[in-house]
Enzyme design. Structure first.
Site, PDB file in Angstrom:
ATOM      1  N   THR A 148     -22.799  13.628   2.761  1.00 25.78           N
ATOM      2  CA  THR A 148     -23.822  12.183   2.577  1.00 25.78           C
ATOM      3  C   THR A 148     -25.293  12.663   2.207  1.00 25.78           C
ATOM      4  OG1 THR A 148     -24.281  12.787   5.122  1.00 25.78           O
ATOM      5  CG2 THR A 148     -22.588  11.191   4.682  1.00 25.78           C
ATOM      6  N   ASP A 184     -27.185  26.825   6.131  1.00 33.13           N
ATOM      7  CA  ASP A 184     -26.997  27.205   7.577  1.00 33.13           C
ATOM      8  C   ASP A 184     -26.283  28.442   7.582  1.00 33.13           C
ATOM      9  OD1 ASP A 184     -24.122  26.875   6.632  1.00 33.13           O
ATOM     10  OD2 ASP A 184     -24.202  24.780   6.911  1.00 33.13           O
ATOM     11  N   GLY A 233       0.759  -1.279  -0.105  1.00 27.20           N
ATOM     12  CA  GLY A 233      -0.020   0.020  -0.224  1.00 27.20           C
ATOM     13  C   GLY A 233       0.804   1.352  -0.096  1.00 27.20           C
ATOM     14  N   GLU A 234       2.142   1.338   0.144  1.00 34.05           N
ATOM     15  CA  GLU A 234       2.919   2.350   0.237  1.00 34.05           C
ATOM     16  C   GLU A 234       3.128   3.016  -1.194  1.00 34.05           C
ATOM     17  OE1 GLU A 234       6.901   1.826   1.544  1.00 34.05           O
ATOM     18  OE2 GLU A 234       6.144   1.337   3.703  1.00 34.05           O
ATOM     19  N   ASP A 263     -24.437  25.470  -1.153  1.00 42.33           N
ATOM     20  CA  ASP A 263     -23.512  24.959  -0.258  1.00 42.33           C
ATOM     21  C   ASP A 263     -22.363  24.998  -0.854  1.00 42.33           C
ATOM     22  OD1 ASP A 263     -22.761  24.349   2.301  1.00 42.33           O
ATOM     23  OD2 ASP A 263     -24.036  22.782   2.538  1.00 42.33           O
ATOM     24  N   LYS A 320     -30.278  25.223  11.344  1.00 44.45           N
ATOM     25  CA  LYS A 320     -30.156  23.648  11.637  1.00 44.45           C
ATOM     26  C   LYS A 320     -29.299  23.652  12.708  1.00 44.45           C
ATOM     27  CE  LYS A 320     -26.195  22.640   8.803  1.00 44.45           C
ATOM     28  NZ  LYS A 320     -25.550  21.855   7.628  1.00 44.45           N
ATOM     29  N   THR A 357     -28.028  16.926   4.900  1.00 44.40           N
ATOM     30  CA  THR A 357     -28.313  18.022   5.265  1.00 44.40           C
ATOM     31  C   THR A 357     -29.322  18.958   4.075  1.00 44.40           C
ATOM     32  OG1 THR A 357     -26.384  18.685   6.525  1.00 44.40           O
ATOM     33  CG2 THR A 357     -27.586  20.536   5.384  1.00 44.40           C
TER      34      THR A 357
END
Length: 312
Positions: A224, A170, A39-40, A219, A193, A227
């Site tokens: 996800t 927001d 994985g390096e 936004d 919110k 909001t």
């Protein structure tokens, strides 16, 4: 003078890097970025960059840790290869949401990442729509924070009607939403919110008149999509005719695509700061290219011209 400019790209957003190279009229730099079996990450620059002005294009999007390490190792490689100047072009700056201490014993990851990028060898940083403007102050090298506003506005103006209202999801996004509303000559609304935990939000109240109007939620990112979809439902309950969502960074993690597809949102307008790939495509999602904006900024930096006119 373009013969002194080299553009290289990590693996996070190759399509955007190719578009930027086409805009600049240069060939993408020759490099190999791969991983060892454990994985390096292994980076090998396949051409000389001695005395060159190098631009490294890499979004630190999902998988964030891997893409961040790719960026850091590439910067180190160019530093050790005697590049004259190294600009880290980071269309999406990950770890930016933790930009201050909001509770005891919590990190400020946005500052940590800034330190890592500087130590790795970046002499300049170019970003798009940082989550918080003060992140520029975490660096001790010049930072250009471009705004996707011109790209989004060109598209939205064609869809904007007299009964449109720009909505901030927001209080933190009010300044951005107000600037959009001013340019579109529309009204402004704000959603109050609460966020009881990470990736969890609760819509409380809507400040402003949205009844019978086309609501455009604005936004900087959609993660996800919790909001955005909750905000859309609240706007519909308050009598909004149609709901549109607009953001710069389509993070689209977890259940985001499923939520957007099932939501009452008519269209989601995003840019390609993050390569969402074919698996996250949807009929509801419209992707606009940020390549001309970044390409123009690179050109102006290279020629020593002002980039102030791009900060609109």
């Amino acid at each position: 003078m373009l013969d002194k400019l080299k553009v290289f790209a990590g693996n996070s957003n190759q399509p955007l890097a190719m578009e930027i190279c086409q805009y600049l009229g240069v060939e993408p730099g020759k490099e190999e970025v791969k991983s060892f079996s454990d994985g390096e990450i292994c980076v090998e620059i396949k051409e000389s960059v001695r005395g060159m002005e190098v631009y490294v294009i890499q979004s630190t999007s999902n998988p964030g840790n891997k893409n961040l390490m790719e960026l850091l190792i590439m910067l180190d490689a160019f530093k050790r290869a005697s590049a004259y100047a190294i600009t880290a072009v980071i269309p999406y700056y990950g770890y930016a949401r933790q930009d201050r201490k909001v509770a005891p014993r919590t990190p400020i990851t946005a500052k940590l990442i800034a330190d890592l990028i500087e130590v790795a060898g970046a002499t300049r940083v170019l970003c798009v729509d940082l989550h918080a403007g003060q992140i520029q102050g975490f660096f001790n090298v010049p930072v250009d924070n471009l705004y996707a506003t011109p790209v989004l506005l060109d598209y939205l103006k064609k869809r904007c009607k007299n009964d449109t209202v720009v909505v901030s999801p927001d209080a933190g996004g009010v300044e951005r939403a107000r600037a959009f509303a001013k340019r579109l000559e529309t009204g402004l609304a704000i959603i109050d919110k609460r966020r009881p935990g990470p990736n969890v939000s609760e819509v409380m109240h809507i400040i402003g008149d949205v009844e019978g109007k086309h609501a455009m939620i604005l936004d900087d990112m959609i993660d996800t999509a919790g909001t955005i979809t909750e905000a859309a439902e609240a706007l519909k309950r308050e009598g909004a005719k149609k709901v549109y969502a607009c953001c710069t960074h389509p993070v689209f993690s977890g259940p985001a695509i499923e939520r957007l597809n099932k939501s009452c949102i008519n269209e989601v307008v995003v840019t390609n700061t993050i390569d969402i790939g074919e698996d996250k495509r949807s009929d509801k999602i419209k992707v606009l290219s940020i390549a001309p904006l970044i390409g123009e900024a690179i050109k102006r930096i290279h020629y020593g011209e002002s980039v102030s006119s791009l900060f609109v």
